[in-house]
Structure formats: C-alpha cells, structure tokens
Scaffold this active site. Sequence first.
Site, PDB file in Angstrom:
ATOM      1  N   GLU A 121       1.119  -0.868   0.232  1.00 32.97           N
ATOM      2  CA  GLU A 121       0.052   0.216  -0.097  1.00 32.97           C
ATOM      3  C   GLU A 121       1.280   1.302  -0.066  1.00 32.97           C
ATOM      4  O   GLU A 121       0.432   2.417   0.154  1.00 32.97           O
ATOM      5  CB  GLU A 121      -0.951  -0.341   1.181  1.00 32.97           C
ATOM      6  CG  GLU A 121      -1.602  -1.263   1.574  1.00 32.97           C
ATOM      7  CD  GLU A 121      -2.862  -1.403   0.796  1.00 32.97           C
ATOM      8  OE1 GLU A 121      -2.805  -0.161  -0.164  1.00 32.97           O
ATOM      9  OE2 GLU A 121      -3.367  -2.230   0.204  1.00 32.97           O
ATOM     10  N   HIS A 144      -3.295   2.889   7.820  1.00 36.18           N
ATOM     11  CA  HIS A 144      -4.472   1.668   7.877  1.00 36.18           C
ATOM     12  C   HIS A 144      -3.916   0.766   8.621  1.00 36.18           C
ATOM     13  O   HIS A 144      -3.252   0.251   8.618  1.00 36.18           O
ATOM     14  CB  HIS A 144      -4.140   0.844   6.541  1.00 36.18           C
ATOM     15  CG  HIS A 144      -4.943   0.425   5.818  1.00 36.18           C
ATOM     16  ND1 HIS A 144      -6.168   0.692   5.699  1.00 36.18           N
ATOM     17  CD2 HIS A 144      -4.600  -0.987   5.151  1.00 36.18           C
ATOM     18  CE1 HIS A 144      -6.808  -1.239   5.319  1.00 36.18           C
ATOM     19  NE2 HIS A 144      -5.802  -1.814   4.917  1.00 36.18           N
ATOM     20  N   HIS A 146      -7.782  -2.525  10.695  1.00 37.47           N
ATOM     21  CA  HIS A 146      -8.768  -3.142  10.128  1.00 37.47           C
ATOM     22  C   HIS A 146      -9.788  -3.125  11.192  1.00 37.47           C
ATOM     23  O   HIS A 146      -9.973  -4.036  11.985  1.00 37.47           O
ATOM     24  CB  HIS A 146      -8.574  -4.637   9.733  1.00 37.47           C
ATOM     25  CG  HIS A 146      -7.244  -4.962   8.783  1.00 37.47           C
ATOM     26  ND1 HIS A 146      -6.722  -6.022   8.275  1.00 37.47           N
ATOM     27  CD2 HIS A 146      -6.933  -3.468   7.209  1.00 37.47           C
ATOM     28  CE1 HIS A 146      -6.388  -5.729   7.009  1.00 37.47           C
ATOM     29  NE2 HIS A 146      -6.489  -4.650   6.355  1.00 37.47           N
ATOM     30  N   GLU A 174     -17.885  12.765  22.032  1.00 39.35           N
ATOM     31  CA  GLU A 174     -16.163  13.326  21.536  1.00 39.35           C
ATOM     32  C   GLU A 174     -16.014  13.306  19.899  1.00 39.35           C
ATOM     33  O   GLU A 174     -15.012  13.474  19.807  1.00 39.35           O
ATOM     34  CB  GLU A 174     -14.972  12.533  22.441  1.00 39.35           C
ATOM     35  CG  GLU A 174     -15.458  11.516  22.425  1.00 39.35           C
ATOM     36  CD  GLU A 174     -13.750  10.848  21.861  1.00 39.35           C
ATOM     37  OE1 GLU A 174     -13.019  11.275  23.210  1.00 39.35           O
ATOM     38  OE2 GLU A 174     -13.839   9.598  22.917  1.00 39.35           O
ATOM     39  N   HIS A 215     -13.255  -3.768   4.032  1.00 40.02           N
ATOM     40  CA  HIS A 215     -12.252  -3.295   4.633  1.00 40.02           C
ATOM     41  C   HIS A 215     -11.257  -3.168   5.779  1.00 40.02           C
ATOM     42  O   HIS A 215     -10.414  -3.926   6.203  1.00 40.02           O
ATOM     43  CB  HIS A 215     -10.929  -3.491   3.056  1.00 40.02           C
ATOM     44  CG  HIS A 215      -9.738  -3.421   3.154  1.00 40.02           C
ATOM     45  ND1 HIS A 215      -8.732  -3.665   2.057  1.00 40.02           N
ATOM     46  CD2 HIS A 215      -8.694  -4.012   4.242  1.00 40.02           C
ATOM     47  CE1 HIS A 215      -7.975  -3.943   2.356  1.00 40.02           C
ATOM     48  NE2 HIS A 215      -7.786  -3.720   3.805  1.00 40.02           N
TER      49      HIS A 215
HETATM   50  O1  2HA Z   1      -1.134  -4.711   4.664  1.00 37.42           O
HETATM   51  O2  2HA Z   1      -3.310  -4.645   5.274  1.00 37.42           O
HETATM   52  O3  2HA Z   1      -4.514  -2.825   2.168  1.00 37.42           O
HETATM   53  C1  2HA Z   1      -1.976  -5.586   5.092  1.00 37.42           C
HETATM   54  C2  2HA Z   1      -3.426  -4.816   3.734  1.00 37.42           C
HETATM   55  C3  2HA Z   1      -3.676  -4.529   2.680  1.00 37.42           C
HETATM   56 ZN    ZN Z   2      -6.089  -3.794   5.001  1.00 38.95          ZN
END
Ligand code: 2HA
Ligand code: ZN
Length: 281
Positions: A121, A144, A146, A174, A215
């Site tokens: 990414e 990034h 999840h 908040e 995602h």
């Molecule tokens: O790096 O989360 O979106 C692994 C991920 C790809």
């Molecule tokens: Zn990811």
Amino acid sequence: MKNLLEAPFVREICRLATNMYRLGWDERNGGNISYLLSEEEVKEWLDVSKELRLIPLAGVENVDFDVSPLKGKVFLVTGTGKYFKNVEFDPEENLGIVRVREDGQIALLWGYRSGGRFTSEFPAHMMCHISRLSKNPKNRIVMHCHPTNLLAMTYVHPLTDRDFSRTLWTFATEDVVVFPDGIGVLPWMLCGTAEIGVATAKKMQDYRLVVWSLHGVYGAGESIDEAFGLIETAEKAAQIYHIVGSRPVLNRLSEANLKELIHLFKIEDQVKWEFFDDPSH
Ligand code: 2HA
Ligand code: ZN
C-alpha cells in the site's frame, strides 16, 4: 551514529504497531504505517546518503502517479507481509526507512533486513501524503488498519460520507470534536492498486479519515497520536453503534447538541456544515 533502534520515531512506531495488534485491528499481516521523518531528526541516527538498494514500486506503473512532491523525503514504513505483532521484537526486519530520490526512485536506507520491501500500500500512502501535505504541511502520518467495528459498520450502514459521519458524530459525544471534518467512505475497491490510492488521496483532500468498505480504514495526521486518536475515536462510536444494534434508539445526540459542542470547542471553521440538516449556526 547513535543506535537507530533507540530513535524516538522507531520506538514510537513499534509501540503503535503493538497497540494496534492488541486492539485487534491488525490480524496477521493486516495494516500498514508510513511516517514522514525530517532529515533533521534522522541525521544523528542514520546517514541518509547511504543507499542499500532500490525498491521499485509495484502495481502502479500504468498510472500517472507523480512522486515529485515527495522528492528528498524520508519515510519509515512497515514491510509487506510483516505481522504487526512482531514489529517491536525485530524492527529491522519488519520496518524500513526509504528515501524518495531526485529521479523518483525509492532507495532503501535501513531495514527490510532479509530482502523485504515496503507495504504493497506504499503507493497509496504516498498519494495520501501528497494530498494531506497540500492541505497541511505538518502532516506526517498515514496509517491503515482493520478496526472491527468500523469495518462491520460498512456491511449494514449506508456508504456515504454524510451518513457515516452523522452516525459516528451522534453515537459518541467526542466524535464531532475529534473529527469535525467527518469521515470519507469509499466503496469496495481492489487494494494494492493505483486506483484505490488515487481515490483515497482524493478523499484525503477533505478528510483525515477514509473508510475502505468491507476492508478497513485510513487515517492521517501530524503525529501518531493524532492519526491513531482519530481511528480509535471513530472505532469507539462504531462499537457503540453495534452494541445498540437494532434496538429502538431512545436517546442520541441531536444536531443542536452537536452545535453546542462545536461552539464550545470553537471548531466552527472545521466542521462539514453541509452534513447538517440545518447548517445555520
Ligand atoms: O498490508 O492491510 O490492505 C496488508 C493490508 C492490505
Ligand atoms: Zn488492509
């Protein structure tokens, strides 16, 4: 040179990766972080003129992705396929420090010890850095992950910026204070591609938080605390949203309540007023 493993930015990213793993936001090799370092803060730990090898970008060749705004910039970046749970125990294997050269190529200065490379990414991260830096020259972090509740929300909630922002704002006091600029939402797109990078960077013109439906989420900020704080605050409201579930909602922040908060914290100029039914204030 001092021992790079003791540099504050290395310690900080290790702590962050461990926290994210423990919060359940980064299973297996999920998630990635890029941290824009100043040459000033790096120079006592690393000779930035010493290149170990070049790392070509993957997956973005056919797209007009102009790295020139990042020329000369140095990034600390998590490695592809690496597990966040392991970062703190072997930073040199799981992290890398790279420099964007004058010719646009990416040179490795430190890390990815066994021949690894930056996260798939990283092109998306670079596009997001360019986007955020054009809005705030002090932006340094793109991350990034999840987070479970935000991700779950994308299965059951309308996927518009306005709807998503309003739900989070009205499910925890908040949230409007922490992200008055709201949260952007992208439909499901294939990760690791130039297209999702371009779309995320475009959203980052307007938002520091961008949801990747089905995602995860991207967050940006001047510091790790800012970017992480944005994600954990949104994630908390998403958790409350799920705990409430489909039971009748008897109490919830109103637009009038949100406006009171906005005035109290004097953030009128940061709010996405177009998300309000009544934007007068
Ligand atoms: O790096 O989360 O979106 C692994 C991920 C790809
Ligand atoms: Zn990811």
